[in-house]
Design a protein around this motif. Structure first.
Motif, PDB file in Angstrom:
ATOM      1  N   SER A   1      34.418  57.439  -0.039  1.00  0.00           N
ATOM      2  CA  SER A   1      34.655  56.399   0.880  1.00  0.00           C
ATOM      3  C   SER A   1      33.263  56.055   1.553  1.00  0.00           C
ATOM      4  CB  SER A   1      35.722  57.024   2.294  1.00  0.00           C
ATOM      5  OG  SER A   1      35.171  58.138   2.667  1.00  0.00           O
ATOM      6  N   VAL A   2      32.453  57.107   1.996  1.00  0.00           N
ATOM      7  CA  VAL A   2      31.106  56.697   2.647  1.00  0.00           C
ATOM      8  C   VAL A   2      30.236  55.946   1.493  1.00  0.00           C
ATOM      9  CG1 VAL A   2      28.904  58.010   3.387  1.00  0.00           C
ATOM     10  CG2 VAL A   2      31.112  58.676   4.144  1.00  0.00           C
ATOM     11  N   THR A   3      30.235  56.365   0.260  1.00  0.00           N
ATOM     12  CA  THR A   3      29.524  55.409  -0.576  1.00  0.00           C
ATOM     13  C   THR A   3      29.994  54.249  -0.684  1.00  0.00           C
ATOM     14  OG1 THR A   3      28.964  57.859  -1.804  1.00  0.00           O
ATOM     15  CG2 THR A   3      28.507  55.999  -3.009  1.00  0.00           C
ATOM     16  N   GLY A   4      31.383  54.039  -0.981  1.00  0.00           N
ATOM     17  CA  GLY A   4      31.990  52.848  -0.987  1.00  0.00           C
ATOM     18  C   GLY A   4      31.491  51.974   0.035  1.00  0.00           C
ATOM     19  N   ALA A   5      31.686  52.308   1.192  1.00  0.00           N
ATOM     20  CA  ALA A   5      31.301  51.557   2.329  1.00  0.00           C
ATOM     21  C   ALA A   5      29.868  51.030   2.330  1.00  0.00           C
ATOM     22  CB  ALA A   5      31.607  52.467   3.844  1.00  0.00           C
ATOM     23  N   LEU A   6      28.894  51.896   2.053  1.00  0.00           N
ATOM     24  CA  LEU A   6      27.364  51.736   1.843  1.00  0.00           C
ATOM     25  C   LEU A   6      27.170  51.016   0.775  1.00  0.00           C
ATOM     26  CD1 LEU A   6      26.110  55.250   2.593  1.00  0.00           C
ATOM     27  CD2 LEU A   6      26.243  53.332   4.173  1.00  0.00           C
ATOM     28  N   THR A   7      27.751  50.965  -0.458  1.00  0.00           N
ATOM     29  CA  THR A   7      27.388  50.182  -1.545  1.00  0.00           C
ATOM     30  C   THR A   7      27.901  48.645  -1.474  1.00  0.00           C
ATOM     31  OG1 THR A   7      29.146  51.165  -2.788  1.00  0.00           O
ATOM     32  CG2 THR A   7      27.049  51.940  -2.999  1.00  0.00           C
ATOM     33  N   VAL A   8      29.130  48.634  -1.004  1.00  0.00           N
ATOM     34  CA  VAL A   8      29.984  47.500  -0.952  1.00  0.00           C
ATOM     35  C   VAL A   8      29.111  46.556   0.189  1.00  0.00           C
ATOM     36  CG1 VAL A   8      31.946  46.166  -0.131  1.00  0.00           C
ATOM     37  CG2 VAL A   8      32.242  47.985  -1.871  1.00  0.00           C
ATOM     38  N   SER A   9      28.725  47.208   1.219  1.00  0.00           N
ATOM     39  CA  SER A   9      27.875  46.525   2.316  1.00  0.00           C
ATOM     40  C   SER A   9      26.581  45.892   1.969  1.00  0.00           C
ATOM     41  CB  SER A   9      28.065  47.258   3.588  1.00  0.00           C
ATOM     42  OG  SER A   9      27.185  46.681   4.644  1.00  0.00           O
ATOM     43  N   LEU A  10      25.730  47.220   1.534  1.00  0.00           N
ATOM     44  CA  LEU A  10      24.403  47.101   1.438  1.00  0.00           C
ATOM     45  C   LEU A  10      24.029  46.340  -0.006  1.00  0.00           C
ATOM     46  CD1 LEU A  10      23.055  50.122   2.343  1.00  0.00           C
ATOM     47  CD2 LEU A  10      23.061  47.928   3.720  1.00  0.00           C
ATOM     48  N   LEU A  11      24.895  46.803  -1.030  1.00  0.00           N
ATOM     49  CA  LEU A  11      24.550  45.750  -2.224  1.00  0.00           C
ATOM     50  C   LEU A  11      25.455  44.690  -2.709  1.00  0.00           C
ATOM     51  CD1 LEU A  11      24.555  49.122  -4.534  1.00  0.00           C
ATOM     52  CD2 LEU A  11      22.636  47.899  -3.900  1.00  0.00           C
ATOM     53  N   LEU A  12      26.492  44.565  -2.207  1.00  0.00           N
ATOM     54  CA  LEU A  12      27.379  43.304  -2.501  1.00  0.00           C
ATOM     55  C   LEU A  12      27.536  42.361  -1.432  1.00  0.00           C
ATOM     56  CD1 LEU A  12      30.403  45.157  -4.379  1.00  0.00           C
ATOM     57  CD2 LEU A  12      28.122  44.455  -5.193  1.00  0.00           C
ATOM     58  N   GLY A  13      27.219  42.976  -0.209  1.00  0.00           N
ATOM     59  CA  GLY A  13      27.273  42.137   1.050  1.00  0.00           C
ATOM     60  C   GLY A  13      28.641  41.553   1.535  1.00  0.00           C
ATOM     61  N   HIS A  14      29.640  42.784   1.392  1.00  0.00           N
ATOM     62  CA  HIS A  14      30.850  42.554   2.083  1.00  0.00           C
ATOM     63  C   HIS A  14      31.013  43.591   2.966  1.00  0.00           C
ATOM     64  CE1 HIS A  14      31.976  39.576  -1.156  1.00  0.00           C
ATOM     65  NE2 HIS A  14      31.744  40.410  -2.072  1.00  0.00           N
ATOM     66  N   GLU A  15      32.314  43.326   3.671  1.00  0.00           N
ATOM     67  CA  GLU A  15      32.576  44.280   4.785  1.00  0.00           C
ATOM     68  C   GLU A  15      32.494  45.593   4.478  1.00  0.00           C
ATOM     69  OE1 GLU A  15      32.675  43.492   7.938  1.00  0.00           O
ATOM     70  OE2 GLU A  15      32.600  41.175   7.593  1.00  0.00           O
ATOM     71  N   TRP A  16      32.021  46.673   5.302  1.00  0.00           N
ATOM     72  CA  TRP A  16      32.047  48.079   4.795  1.00  0.00           C
ATOM     73  C   TRP A  16      33.367  48.593   4.744  1.00  0.00           C
ATOM     74  CZ3 TRP A  16      34.393  51.705   8.063  1.00  0.00           C
ATOM     75  CH2 TRP A  16      34.678  51.289   9.047  1.00  0.00           C
ATOM     76  N   TRP A  17      34.035  48.467   5.470  1.00  0.00           N
ATOM     77  CA  TRP A  17      35.372  48.888   5.421  1.00  0.00           C
ATOM     78  C   TRP A  17      36.152  48.690   4.119  1.00  0.00           C
ATOM     79  CZ3 TRP A  17      39.437  45.536   4.950  1.00  0.00           C
ATOM     80  CH2 TRP A  17      39.267  44.155   5.590  1.00  0.00           C
ATOM     81  N   ILE A  18      35.862  47.490   3.635  1.00  0.00           N
ATOM     82  CA  ILE A  18      36.531  47.201   2.201  1.00  0.00           C
ATOM     83  C   ILE A  18      36.221  48.320   1.123  1.00  0.00           C
ATOM     84  CG2 ILE A  18      36.632  45.434   0.443  1.00  0.00           C
ATOM     85  CD1 ILE A  18      36.449  43.267   2.565  1.00  0.00           C
ATOM     86  N   GLY A  19      34.807  48.598   1.272  1.00  0.00           N
ATOM     87  CA  GLY A  19      34.352  49.454   0.582  1.00  0.00           C
ATOM     88  C   GLY A  19      34.854  50.950   0.684  1.00  0.00           C
ATOM     89  N   ALA A  20      35.209  51.272   1.977  1.00  0.00           N
ATOM     90  CA  ALA A  20      35.571  52.426   2.394  1.00  0.00           C
ATOM     91  C   ALA A  20      37.077  52.485   1.672  1.00  0.00           C
ATOM     92  CB  ALA A  20      35.714  52.723   3.743  1.00  0.00           C
ATOM     93  N   ILE A  21      37.707  51.513   1.932  1.00  0.00           N
ATOM     94  CA  ILE A  21      39.115  51.752   1.191  1.00  0.00           C
ATOM     95  C   ILE A  21      39.125  51.734  -0.001  1.00  0.00           C
ATOM     96  CG2 ILE A  21      41.482  50.167   0.836  1.00  0.00           C
ATOM     97  CD1 ILE A  21      40.768  49.066   3.663  1.00  0.00           C
ATOM     98  N   MET A  22      38.339  50.971  -0.738  1.00  0.00           N
ATOM     99  CA  MET A  22      38.228  51.023  -2.392  1.00  0.00           C
ATOM    100  C   MET A  22      37.774  52.638  -2.765  1.00  0.00           C
ATOM    101  SD  MET A  22      35.242  49.252  -4.946  1.00  0.00           S
ATOM    102  CE  MET A  22      34.036  50.885  -4.219  1.00  0.00           C
ATOM    103  N   GLY A  23      36.786  53.008  -1.966  1.00  0.00           N
ATOM    104  CA  GLY A  23      36.472  54.561  -2.322  1.00  0.00           C
ATOM    105  C   GLY A  23      37.611  55.490  -2.157  1.00  0.00           C
ATOM    106  N   VAL A  24      38.295  55.262  -1.292  1.00  0.00           N
ATOM    107  CA  VAL A  24      39.531  56.341  -1.054  1.00  0.00           C
ATOM    108  C   VAL A  24      40.570  56.021  -2.277  1.00  0.00           C
ATOM    109  CG1 VAL A  24      41.670  56.852   0.223  1.00  0.00           C
ATOM    110  CG2 VAL A  24      39.412  56.420   1.491  1.00  0.00           C
TER     111      VAL A  24
END
Length: 289
Positions: free
Chosen positions: A208-231
């Protein structure tokens, strides 16, 4: 560092169960090949995924045939390749079409496995297992391949693949460390006694932490989307591990093969990645649309 200071470090509760230096070395080689394929783009990524599908399918079919399952080896390999490669020009439409064609081929072909004059033996068992393998390996792997085709607002497909890979590595690493250091409550002892709730918690945190960081920093989308994806990725990866554990338990084997030193077979490395690739593609393709 003094012995007094070392005494304050937590001691692992469990044995890692493998040769870590060798395992890390093999993992580094596999990671290097993956990064090279990602850098090249779909022209490099698709052949890598297709090769992994072929090897993993070969391993699984070989183990099944050793235990009296009548699974057609070459048709399974060819049909799996058809599914992967048709997903490149035609996307999910090509993948679904190839999957349906593969299922029909297995269903009808198995009727005459022993010829026209001999009734089929174990038709339901062998047909169901063949379709299971087609779903488990080439279908799920095709979603990993299609990650390279996603692009949005100048973000290349390579970054979507890297996002997936980093989340998988973080999930595996977090689960391994937490499981070895603190694992004491088995998650599903009847299926996989070594998999613990502590390890699962470590995977969730890492993914979840890595998903939040990568989706936010690499893809430019909201961090919480990445956290949900990570889970979601972690849940599917964990269940994928359990599915393979039960598969090997029923066959009475420890590893799918001895292809990779300190890892077992290639399928032993892909078991969690395959179903999690589908969830990752689903979330990231929506973001990229």
């Amino acid at each position: 560092m003094s012995e007094a200071k070392l005494g304050h470090l937590p001691k692992p509760r469990n044995n890692p169960g493998r040769n870590l230096p060798v395992a890390i070395g093999v993992g580094a080689v596999l990671g290097g090949l993956s990064l090279l394929a990602v850098w090249i783009g779909p022209v490099g990524w698709y052949p890598l995924v297709a090769a992994a599908v072929a090897v993993a399918t070969w391993e699984v079919v070989a183990r099944l045939r050793e235990h009296s399952y009548h699974i057609p080896r070459m048709p399974m390999l060819l049909l799996g390749q058809l599914m992967v490669w048709l997903s490149w020009p035609f996307g999910t439409t090509g993948l679904v079409a190839a999957y349906v064609a593969a299922v029909l081929s297995i269903m009808f072909g198995r009727l005459f496995y022993h010829g026209r004059t001999t009734p089929p033996q174990n038709y339901l068992r062998d047909t169901a297992m063949s379709i299971f393998v087609l779903t488990w390996i080439p279908l799920f792997a095709s979603f990993a391949a299609m990650l390279s085709l996603i692009s949005s607002d100048g973000v290349s497909g390579s970054l979507y693949i890297i996002t997936f890979m980093l989340c998988v590595v973080a999930s595996d690493t977090g689960g391994f460390i937490a499981g070895v250091m603190f694992g004491s409550h088995p998650m599903a002892p009847a299926v996989s006694p070594k998999k613990s709730w502590e390890g699962f918690a470590g995977s969730v945190i890492g993914g979840s932490v890595t998903g939040a960081l990568t989706v936010s920093l690499l893809l430019g989308h909201e961090w919480w989307i990445g956290a949900i994806m990570g889970v979601g990725l972690v849940i599917c990866a964990t269940l994928g591990d359990l599915v393979e554990s039960q598969f090997k338990r029923e066959l009475g084997i420890k590893d799918m093969s001895n292809l990779l030193p300190a890892h077992g077979g290639l399928m032993d490395r892909l078991d969690g990645m395959l179903p999690s690739a589908m969830v990752t593609w689903l979330v990231l393709s929506v973001l990229g649309s």
